[in-house]
Design an enzyme around this catalytic site. Sequence first.
Site, mmCIF file in Angstrom:
data_model
loop_
_atom_site.group_PDB
_atom_site.id
_atom_site.type_symbol
_atom_site.label_atom_id
_atom_site.label_comp_id
_atom_site.label_asym_id
_atom_site.label_seq_id
_atom_site.Cartn_x
_atom_site.Cartn_y
_atom_site.Cartn_z
ATOM 1 N N GLU A 183 -0.317 4.968 59.895
ATOM 2 C CA GLU A 183 0.544 4.810 58.722
ATOM 3 C C GLU A 183 1.692 3.844 59.024
ATOM 4 O O GLU A 183 2.870 4.143 58.813
ATOM 5 C CB GLU A 183 1.073 6.172 58.253
ATOM 6 C CG GLU A 183 -0.024 7.108 57.784
ATOM 7 C CD GLU A 183 0.500 8.410 57.199
ATOM 8 O OE1 GLU A 183 1.729 8.647 57.262
ATOM 9 O OE2 GLU A 183 -0.308 9.189 56.677
ATOM 10 N N GLU A 185 -7.339 10.285 58.694
ATOM 11 C CA GLU A 185 -6.536 11.498 58.538
ATOM 12 C C GLU A 185 -6.840 12.086 57.179
ATOM 13 O O GLU A 185 -6.742 11.379 56.164
ATOM 14 C CB GLU A 185 -5.050 11.175 58.668
ATOM 15 C CG GLU A 185 -4.152 12.393 58.740
ATOM 16 C CD GLU A 185 -2.731 12.006 59.149
ATOM 17 O OE1 GLU A 185 -2.599 11.268 60.155
ATOM 18 O OE2 GLU A 185 -1.785 12.409 58.462
#
Length: 776
Positions: free
Chosen positions: A426, A505
């Site tokens: 991220e 994820e």
Amino acid sequence: MNRFLLVARRTASVALLLSSFPALAQRVTTPFDADWRFLKADAKGAEAPAFADAKWRTLSVPHDWSIEGPYDQANPTSRGGGYLPAGIGWYRKSFTLPATDAQRRVRIEFDGVMANSEVWINGVSLGQRPYGYSSFSYDLTRHLKFGKGQTNVLAVRADNSVQPASRYYTGAGIYRHVRLVSTSPTHFGEGDVYVTTSDLNHETAKVNVKAEVMNQSATASEFVLQTTITYGSRKYGPFEAKGTVAAGKSAEISLPAAINRSILPWSPDSPNLYQAVTTLRQGNAVLDEVTTPFGVREAKFDAAKGFILNGVPIKIKGVCLHHDAGGLGAAVPLDGWRHRLELLKQAGVNGIRTAHNPVAPEFLDLCDQMGFLVMDETFDTWTAAKNNGEQGYNRFFTKWWEADTRAMVLRDRNHPSIVIYSVGNEIHDNLNNPEGFQKYKMQQDLIHQLDPTRPVTMALFRPGQSKVYENGFVETMDVVGQNYRENELVAAHNAKPERKVIGTENGHTLTAWLALRDNQFMAGQFLWAGFDYLGENDWPATTSDLGLFDRIGGWKPIAYQRQSWWSDKPVVHLVRKEGNAGAGPWVANWTPTDFDTYDDGKVEAYSNADEVELFLNGQSLGSKSKPANDAPRAWDVTFAKGTLRAVARNKGQEVATDELKTAGPPARIILTTSRPKLGAGWDDAAYITARVVDANGILCPNADNQLTFTMTGPALLAAVDNGNVASHEGYQVNQRKVYQGQCIAIVKAKSAGGAITVKASAPGLTDGTTTMETTK
């Protein structure tokens, strides 16, 4: 490119006492964990050999001083670090070396120091390392004293006082293993031995052994490289190649070899590990030698078929794991990881994402041995900071990314478990400009240079916002990884079917599971998370509660549900809403907190069986078939004390059952151990589970008794813990409240050759005991 990979890890071939080093012997690796002096404070001048440290605490590493606490909302680690302490810690160790070692090369290897470490030998600074997750080493040779009565002093300063430094718990100190390595002047270099294979079938495989040879002597060195491969009684080789290295230089040499019969490939179901012995010879002398477990396997990501292992498409059913283990903090013995990986296997998990940093090398050894597919990850940030971790790796990325990436790949590239690398999670850097493209490409290019056998990905963050599906960024990635928004990733593939995709994820929802189940091109998923982990929650909580399992390994309802989707074995599990008429969370018990107000029970069964029938006190409440979308089967049940029982059937035959029974008042304690035989090494540990039960042995889920643990025999109580994410109790004490009826004590053996008895007691309850035998 389809390639079969013969992957290897290095292990020290010999471990001897320092005083017994022969002058011209091969590599000698000595554990350097014991007998350190430690101070949890800054100490001006503590790098000097003559510094007075007699009053410092004596301990062994690995050691995490932050987990010692106490918890405090005012601690600067704040939300990310779980409100545990930060600061500066010093470690010092004294040692001697025989005079014969003066002709050898000696280096110190650290598997990880948290964080911003600086290392000195005899007052001379060897260097600094800001990233606490990186393994590193320093050559000590020029600064050492040799001979009787000549004492050397190694000093380490670890500083994590600048906070908040991470969005999740990091630990503090020398929290991984340390070793001293002595070699002849000509020895294997930084890249050690790298082994690949090709042209593999059921009987044979071509093998290439590539070794970096470093000559730190004053003259050119001619050498012979030799490798012998074994599996049990089978032996292949030896295979040899010759080379020359100029004085003060290094050279890379390739050695062709082969396995010429009965290949046993590595896979999650059959994690076969061969051994290779690679030696560096000069005449009749062995200059260096490494014994290496390895596996043979083909791993490939395909745009249409997803992940293919040894020619067979399989789904990577993975979880993300942080590097702490609850009450143990970041200094985790290998048995702690073994305990956790065994539970994940039971839940149907076959993959691990090392979130979001390099892990301890022995963790990867365990993944090799147990058969897990690993996404090996480097960083949580590049140059842009993240909330609750503003003072993190973003301060060091520009200067250190290359060294830290190189260290991880060179150390890890021979593990059969690793099938893909990730260079970021991220990432908040702008990926919609040339600079963002270049930051990714330079990392991917370096990994390809060091290990051309594996692809590279990263965990993309909000791709719609960063425009990576439109600006061509994902076309530069070997495999497109995205966090959450599973259907968006599916759509991205469908828009351009040549894209290879994987969920880096993912949540625990049915929608997320169906995105994997129903799309062959989806290589896999990594759930967030496998276990609850320290940090990343708001006070009074100190622990993120998004795991399949809680901190102590307790199964959550989401773990039962995931097992029903991922396990190959027939399973059935019952859960109910904790509150009346569907209020509250799901729980796996039939004991309401308030019997007077609970009458409308919302019950679900998680099962992969064709049919599940529900019974209350022997009376059938009906059977329900498996929905096409794998949704749980639900019943409305009028509560009555007794037994709720589920029977799962395939083709009319009973294949699994589950029961929930109403508990009476707490009456006694039951202790069970994960290890009836306990070794005496640092990495040996037994998980003692304490359960408060009623007179009939039924777990009392509402019990909150405080237990006191006592032990006899050569025992050390390493930690106590429970699954309560808001508990502020200490871990390194002998008391712990049970939570949902359970808590644990983690026990180590101080020595071998005796029995250990552990007892748990509480006022008004019958004591519980368990016994373990200690072994060498």
